[in-house]
Scaffold this motif. Structure first.
Motif, PDB file in Angstrom:
ATOM      1  N   MET A 157       2.753   1.264  16.459  1.00 24.59           N
ATOM      2  CA  MET A 157       3.380   0.784  15.399  1.00 24.59           C
ATOM      3  C   MET A 157       3.621   2.135  14.553  1.00 24.59           C
ATOM      4  O   MET A 157       2.678   2.834  14.291  1.00 24.59           O
ATOM      5  N   THR A 158       4.629   1.886  13.437  1.00 19.72           N
ATOM      6  CA  THR A 158       4.916   2.990  12.624  1.00 19.72           C
ATOM      7  C   THR A 158       4.014   2.604  11.291  1.00 19.72           C
ATOM      8  O   THR A 158       3.633   1.623  11.344  1.00 19.72           O
ATOM      9  N   PRO A 159       3.750   3.840  10.680  1.00 16.51           N
ATOM     10  CA  PRO A 159       2.648   3.763   9.325  1.00 16.51           C
ATOM     11  C   PRO A 159       3.604   2.664   8.473  1.00 16.51           C
ATOM     12  O   PRO A 159       2.693   1.855   7.843  1.00 16.51           O
ATOM     13  N   SER A 160       4.889   2.712   8.246  1.00 19.01           N
ATOM     14  CA  SER A 160       5.371   1.707   7.488  1.00 19.01           C
ATOM     15  C   SER A 160       5.359   0.336   7.905  1.00 19.01           C
ATOM     16  O   SER A 160       5.000  -0.645   6.833  1.00 19.01           O
ATOM     17  N   GLU A 161       5.215   0.073   9.247  1.00 24.64           N
ATOM     18  CA  GLU A 161       5.025  -1.307   9.751  1.00 24.64           C
ATOM     19  C   GLU A 161       3.626  -1.793   9.217  1.00 24.64           C
ATOM     20  O   GLU A 161       3.271  -3.026   9.028  1.00 24.64           O
ATOM     21  N   ILE A 162       2.543  -0.895   9.356  1.00 24.29           N
ATOM     22  CA  ILE A 162       1.191  -1.050   8.943  1.00 24.29           C
ATOM     23  C   ILE A 162       0.993  -1.607   7.643  1.00 24.29           C
ATOM     24  O   ILE A 162       0.231  -2.409   7.246  1.00 24.29           O
ATOM     25  N   GLN A 163       1.841  -0.534   6.884  1.00 19.72           N
ATOM     26  CA  GLN A 163       1.638  -0.813   5.446  1.00 19.72           C
ATOM     27  C   GLN A 163       2.351  -2.163   4.940  1.00 19.72           C
ATOM     28  O   GLN A 163       1.701  -2.959   4.008  1.00 19.72           O
ATOM     29  N   SER A 164       3.118  -2.664   5.648  1.00 20.74           N
ATOM     30  CA  SER A 164       3.935  -3.839   5.465  1.00 20.74           C
ATOM     31  C   SER A 164       3.073  -4.921   5.574  1.00 20.74           C
ATOM     32  O   SER A 164       2.968  -6.004   5.000  1.00 20.74           O
ATOM     33  N   ILE A 165       2.275  -4.939   6.680  1.00 19.80           N
ATOM     34  CA  ILE A 165       1.213  -6.155   7.389  1.00 19.80           C
ATOM     35  C   ILE A 165      -0.038  -5.828   6.039  1.00 19.80           C
ATOM     36  O   ILE A 165      -0.379  -6.984   5.572  1.00 19.80           O
ATOM     37  N   LYS A 166      -0.403  -4.554   5.657  1.00 23.34           N
ATOM     38  CA  LYS A 166      -1.244  -4.652   4.509  1.00 23.34           C
ATOM     39  C   LYS A 166      -0.967  -5.185   3.394  1.00 23.34           C
ATOM     40  O   LYS A 166      -1.881  -6.169   2.874  1.00 23.34           O
ATOM     41  N   GLN A 167       0.215  -5.127   3.088  1.00 27.45           N
ATOM     42  CA  GLN A 167       0.643  -5.966   1.534  1.00 27.45           C
ATOM     43  C   GLN A 167       0.959  -7.305   1.830  1.00 27.45           C
ATOM     44  O   GLN A 167       0.637  -7.906   0.911  1.00 27.45           O
ATOM     45  N   ARG A 168       1.194  -7.887   3.045  1.00 21.64           N
ATOM     46  CA  ARG A 168       1.367  -9.078   3.137  1.00 21.64           C
ATOM     47  C   ARG A 168       0.052  -9.835   3.058  1.00 21.64           C
ATOM     48  O   ARG A 168      -0.021 -10.985   2.585  1.00 21.64           O
ATOM     49  N   PHE A 169      -0.907  -9.220   3.822  1.00 23.58           N
ATOM     50  CA  PHE A 169      -2.235 -10.006   3.894  1.00 23.58           C
ATOM     51  C   PHE A 169      -3.231  -9.391   2.837  1.00 23.58           C
ATOM     52  O   PHE A 169      -4.444  -9.731   2.779  1.00 23.58           O
ATOM     53  N   GLY A 170      -3.042  -8.422   1.905  1.00 22.65           N
ATOM     54  CA  GLY A 170      -3.642  -8.157   0.905  1.00 22.65           C
ATOM     55  C   GLY A 170      -4.782  -7.170   1.218  1.00 22.65           C
ATOM     56  O   GLY A 170      -5.911  -7.243   0.677  1.00 22.65           O
ATOM     57  N   ILE A 171      -4.656  -6.356   2.160  1.00 17.98           N
ATOM     58  CA  ILE A 171      -5.587  -5.470   2.754  1.00 17.98           C
ATOM     59  C   ILE A 171      -5.206  -4.153   2.160  1.00 17.98           C
ATOM     60  O   ILE A 171      -4.258  -3.516   2.159  1.00 17.98           O
ATOM     61  N   ILE A 172      -6.286  -3.596   1.523  1.00 18.90           N
ATOM     62  CA  ILE A 172      -6.299  -2.208   0.756  1.00 18.90           C
ATOM     63  C   ILE A 172      -7.038  -1.105   1.685  1.00 18.90           C
ATOM     64  O   ILE A 172      -8.229  -1.509   2.255  1.00 18.90           O
ATOM     65  N   GLY A 173      -6.384  -0.052   1.752  1.00 18.07           N
ATOM     66  CA  GLY A 173      -7.109   1.085   2.630  1.00 18.07           C
ATOM     67  C   GLY A 173      -6.318   1.906   3.444  1.00 18.07           C
ATOM     68  O   GLY A 173      -5.394   1.207   3.953  1.00 18.07           O
TER      69      GLY A 173
END
Length: 437
Positions: free
Chosen positions: A1-17
């Protein structure tokens, strides 16, 4: 996965870090989500394991089905079978009507079984059948029913240890652990600690319309050094306490420390299985090391008693000084300041630069007490000179025999009384040839 895809999942599920271990866990959850494979999520309490179960469900073909999260440790042992698999009317006291269980209700969806290590052994056998064949039987029924449910399990304990101790089925462990995901504890996520702190304080200020809390650079470093055994849940509590109680909205290190328990502050590891070069690799447990320390203390006390008796028998100051020189190792850990009077030892360096010497002279005794009278008074004090064995193995063997005798050779209760597992007790019995004791 690309960093942008991982960041998109974090934003969707409210994961910080942005910790690499956190990103890897998200990547594994995303890759396994489209399959129907069973997933075991491991991590400390409060580290955010349930968020990963939601990622898996939301990115799977079952996303339109039902998702249920169940804490196995919060359901009483007598009712957990009924909760999970349902029951028939009259199957037990209080069963006034038939009831569907979670596995029946969530057919086509996902069940998140949190704290799976707390599940009773009988329920584990039922769960294994669901995972193997998709079959279950309601409590009080003989009819086999089918279900199509994906299971995501989570635990904050080491299930392999539970397997070795007989508290968890080995076959169920390997069936659950098809794809493992490890959620890192907060203390291993570095800068994520401050990011989460800012998130919690900002949320609080938005909700109650107050100025958000900020930290000085020293306070930020102190926050990131803290262990946070309660992980994200504990960090959120600290952030909200500061937001409510502090009138000064900039917090320095001194103020922050008042909200961090001192006994949890250190991140230094504790050395449990070795007390030095000689103990490394010895296999001593914490209990064994404690016994060793106590026996060493008893040995020193016995040596001190002998020394006092020999000094009293010597009668002369010169003899006392010589004895103290010969036994200077008994006084190397004393940090008392030198004294120039009174019935106390005078500390001075030895001529060869070695251990400190403690010298008693008649002039150091109380002026109103004659030296010979003082020696005679010491001689009149009864002293216990009985020699006792200081062998660690002998003491351990003695304690095992006492525990077995106390519990009438019932090894289960003896092991519990000794604070060890039955397996360890069996090994000790074999080691000391006590199997027929």
């Amino acid at each position: 996965m690309t960093p942008s895809e991982i960041q998109s999942i974090k934003q969707r599920f409210g994961i910080i870090g942005n910790a690499p271990s956190l990103n890897y866990a998200i990547q594994v959850a995303t890759q396994v989500a489209p399959t129907d494979m069973t997933v075991l999520i491991t991590g400390e309490s409060g580290s955010g394991k349930e968020s990963f179960s939601k990622i898996i469900h939301a990115l799977s073909p079952r996303k339109h089905g039902q998702f249920i999260a169940i804490n196995c440790g919060a359901i009483p042992e007598g009712t957990i079978d009924s909760e999970l698999f349902g029951h028939e009317k009259g199957s037990f006291t209080g069963a006034q009507e038939a009831r569907k269980g979670y596995f029946e209700v969530t057919n086509g969806g996902t069940i998140f079984l949190d704290e799976i290590g707390e599940m009773p052994l009988g329920t584990q056998a039922r769960l294994l059948r669901v995972l193997e064949n998709g079959e279950f039987i309601r409590v009080g029924s003989s009819k086999v029913q089918k279900t199509d449910v994906r299971v995501v399990a989570a635990t904050n304990v080491n299930l392999l240890d539970a397997v070795r101790e007989g508290r968890f089925r080995e076959d169920l462990y390997y069936r659950l652990n098809t794809v493992p995901i490890t959620v890192p504890p907060l203390r291993e996520r570095g800068d994520d600690i401050y990011l989460l702190f800012r998130k919690f304080t900002t949320d609080f200020s938005d909700r109650y319309r107050v100025k958000p809390i900020t930290l000085t650079p020293e306070a930020v470093q102190e926050l990131q050094r803290f262990r946070f055994p309660g992980n994200i849940r504990q960090l959120k509590n600290v952030a909200e306490q500061l937001s409510v109680l502090e009138t000064d909205r900039e917090i320095d290190m001194r103020r922050l420390r008042q909200y961090l328990p001192a006994e949890q502050a250190s991140q230094l590891p504790m050395l449990l299985h070795a007390a030095g070069p000689d103990a490394a690799g010895s296999g001593y447990s914490e209990r064994d090391l404690l016994y060793k320390v106590l026996f060493d203390m008893r040995r020193d006390m016995t040596d001190l008693k002998k020394l006092v008796l020999e000094m009293a028998a010597g009668q002369r100051p010169q003899d006392s000084q010589e004895l103290l020189r010969q036994n200077s190792h008994l006084f190397t850990n004393l940090n008392a300041a030198p004294y120039d009077g009174g019935a106390r030892p005078l500390r001075q360096p030895s001529p060869d630069g070695g251990a400190t010497e403690y010298i008693l002279t008649p002039g150091q005794l109380d002026d109103a007490t004659d030296y010979e009278d003082e020696v005679q008074r010491v001689e009149d004090i009864p002293h216990e000179t009985e020699e006792e064995t200081l062998s660690l193995e002998a003491k351990e063997k003695e304690m095992i025999l006492k525990a077995l005798k106390k519990h009438h050779n019932k090894r289960k209760y003896a092991a519990h009384d000794l604070g060890i597992s039955e397996r360890t007790l069996y090994r000790k019995l074999k080691q000391y040839d006590l199997e027929n004791a």
